[in-house]
Design an enzyme around this catalytic site. Structure first.
Site, short mmCIF file in Angstrom:
data_model
loop_
_atom_site.label_atom_id
_atom_site.label_comp_id
_atom_site.label_asym_id
_atom_site.label_seq_id
_atom_site.Cartn_x
_atom_site.Cartn_y
_atom_site.Cartn_z
N THR A 1 45.15 44.31 40.15
CA THR A 1 46.42 43.38 40.58
C THR A 1 47.67 44.29 40.94
O THR A 1 47.93 44.87 39.90
CB THR A 1 46.78 42.26 39.99
OG1 THR A 1 45.82 41.53 39.83
CG2 THR A 1 47.68 41.46 40.62
N GLN B 1 41.05 0.58 21.85
CA GLN B 1 40.17 0.85 23.07
C GLN B 1 40.57 1.85 24.00
O GLN B 1 39.74 2.69 24.55
CB GLN B 1 39.91 -0.36 23.71
CG GLN B 1 38.73 -0.45 24.98
CD GLN B 1 38.54 -1.49 25.71
OE1 GLN B 1 39.48 -2.10 26.48
NE2 GLN B 1 37.46 -2.12 25.74
N GLY C 1 53.82 12.88 19.65
CA GLY C 1 54.87 13.70 19.08
C GLY C 1 54.01 15.10 18.50
O GLY C 1 54.69 16.22 18.53
N ILE D 1 48.59 42.95 33.77
CA ILE D 1 47.42 43.82 33.41
C ILE D 1 47.20 43.30 32.01
O ILE D 1 48.11 43.79 30.88
CB ILE D 1 47.48 45.22 33.56
CG1 ILE D 1 47.99 45.60 34.89
CG2 ILE D 1 46.16 45.93 33.06
CD1 ILE D 1 46.68 45.09 35.96
N GLU E 1 33.24 38.23 35.35
CA GLU E 1 34.69 37.77 34.70
C GLU E 1 34.90 36.40 34.97
O GLU E 1 35.22 35.58 34.13
CB GLU E 1 35.99 38.51 35.50
CG GLU E 1 37.24 38.18 35.09
CD GLU E 1 38.23 38.76 35.93
OE1 GLU E 1 39.61 38.60 35.46
OE2 GLU E 1 38.01 39.67 36.78
N ARG E 2 34.30 35.57 36.13
CA ARG E 2 34.63 34.25 36.45
C ARG E 2 33.67 33.40 35.71
O ARG E 2 34.09 32.31 35.22
CB ARG E 2 34.25 34.07 38.01
CG ARG E 2 35.41 34.43 38.83
CD ARG E 2 34.77 34.87 40.34
NE ARG E 2 36.21 35.53 41.08
CZ ARG E 2 35.94 35.95 42.12
NH1 ARG E 2 34.76 36.09 42.57
NH2 ARG E 2 36.81 36.71 42.76
#
Length: 381
Positions: A130, A281, A342, A161, A244-245
């Site tokens: 990239t 529920q 929270g 990178i 990679e995917r």
């Protein structure tokens, strides 16, 4: 959650136990400190090598551990996800994208010089594709490499990178020829290369994974570091994307499981108005929805891991799986934080950290929009 898979056997189970022990002893006690520090210690790579994590799936000739299928890699990722840090996996396993092109197209000497030390945990590897001017548009790479005797002179930059600050060996895509896919080559840039520098990037998530912009200011790289044939690097890059995917989808799936388990444990322990939270529920339905989505991703992940292990290249399906897995993670992580209330908004909760990291998986390795476009073209739309 994977015990019923028809693709797994006792060998897979033994390896899972091996990785789980490594995570419990070497990662869990320190992961929060590494997140604050913004990087992993180099010693962790050596520990991972001793545990047989780094070498899995690589050729024995390079110091790897050869296995019959991709499920061993999927199991390693899944167990690493229990630490609740995507940055851990991205950085510790960055050699999983940095070294395969060398294994596939490099010489025996290059494999011993660049791959073997990484698998032994002595060096760190990265992949640099990239650029600031573009992400997944590999054909438009602008970083140039001009041949000058026994060296290439590199000029340009790379960004986003993974392991970019610590990497000793960086498999780098450069333009050695004309425009388009036919002018791209792969060079291994070593960390001490003259004219090479780097700067860190501060991120929303993946805090313990060092990420960098790389600068090549007439950097001199030996011609002996050329991987494969000059101007023939594009195909190696494309082949690397499939693995990679698959790995990114496995990571999204594993992290979603971690969120689900944390939410389930909290719902069983947390008392509200005199009853456990899980007695409500609405909470039970949220948990069922989470598990339904997780199991659907797991089924497709295992099927595609099997297909890849058979030598198939289901490009469209891998793109769709990555989108399914990452969108499921966003859904599950959001619901986990909601169930924790929270407590889910406080540092220290795994779901809090994962929630901050979800978007990087739907962007990295090709954004979801690119995955859809690539899948549609593969399917003939």
């Amino acid at each position: 959650m994977t015990a019923s898979s028809p693709f797994l056997n006792d060998d897979h189970g033994a390896f899972r136990d091996q990785v789980a022990r490594f995570v419990e002893s070497e990662i869990t006690p320190s992961i929060d400190a590494w997140e604050e520090a913004g990087e992993l210690p180099r010693a962790l790579h050596r520990c991972a090598a001793e545990a047989g994590v780094l070498q899995i799936g690589f050729p024995e000739a390079c110091g790897g551990i050869e296995v019959p299928d991709r499920f061993f890699e999927m199991i390693a990722i899944e167990e690493l996800c229990r630490a609740g840090s995507g940055g851990l996996i991205a950085s510790l396993m960055s050699h999983g994208i940095g070294t395969p092109p060398i294994v596939a197209a490099g010489t025996d000497e290059q494999k011993q010089r660049f791959v073997a030390p990484v698998l032994a945990g002595d060096k760190v590897a990265a992949l640099a594709i990239t650029e600031p001017s573009g992400g997944s548009d590999v054909a438009s790479i602008r970083t140039t490499a001009r041949r000058d005797g026994d060296h290439y002179i590199l000029k340009g930059s790379k960004t986003f990178i993974t392991s970019g600050m610590r990497a000793d060996c960086i498999t780098t895509a450069v333009r050695t020829g004309g425009e388009g896919v036919g002018g791209i080559s792969l060079l291994v840039v070593e960390g001490d290369t003259p004219g090479f520098s780097r700067s860190p990037l501060d991120k929303m998530g993946w805090r313990c994974s060092d990420t960098a912009t790389l600068y090549f200011d007439d950097a001199r790289v030996p011609a002996a570091n050329l991987i494969g044939v000059e101007n023939a690097g594009f195909m190696a890059i494309m082949q690397n994307f499939n693995g990679e995917r698959l790995a990114l989808a496995a990571q999204a799936w594993g992290l979603a499981q971690t969120c689900y388990r944390e939410a389930l444990d909290w719902a069983r322990e947390r008392q509200t108005f005199g009853k456990p939270l899980i007695a409500r529920q609405v909470i039970r339905h949220k948990l069922v929805d989470m598990k339904t989505a997780i199991d659907a991703v797991g089924a497709q992940l295992h099927l595609l891991a099997w297909r890849v292990s058979q030598g198939q290249h289901p490009v469209a399906e891998l793109c769709m799986l990555k989108n399914l897995a990452t969108s499921t993670l966003e859904q599950v992580a959001g619901q986990a934080v909601q169930i924790l209330g929270g407590a889910g908004y406080l540092r220290g909760a795994k779901s809090e950290r994962i929630f901050r990291e979800t978007k990087v998986l739907s962007i990295g390795g090709g954004a979801s929009e690119i995955m859809k476009d690539l899948a549609s073209r593969q399917l003939g739309y």
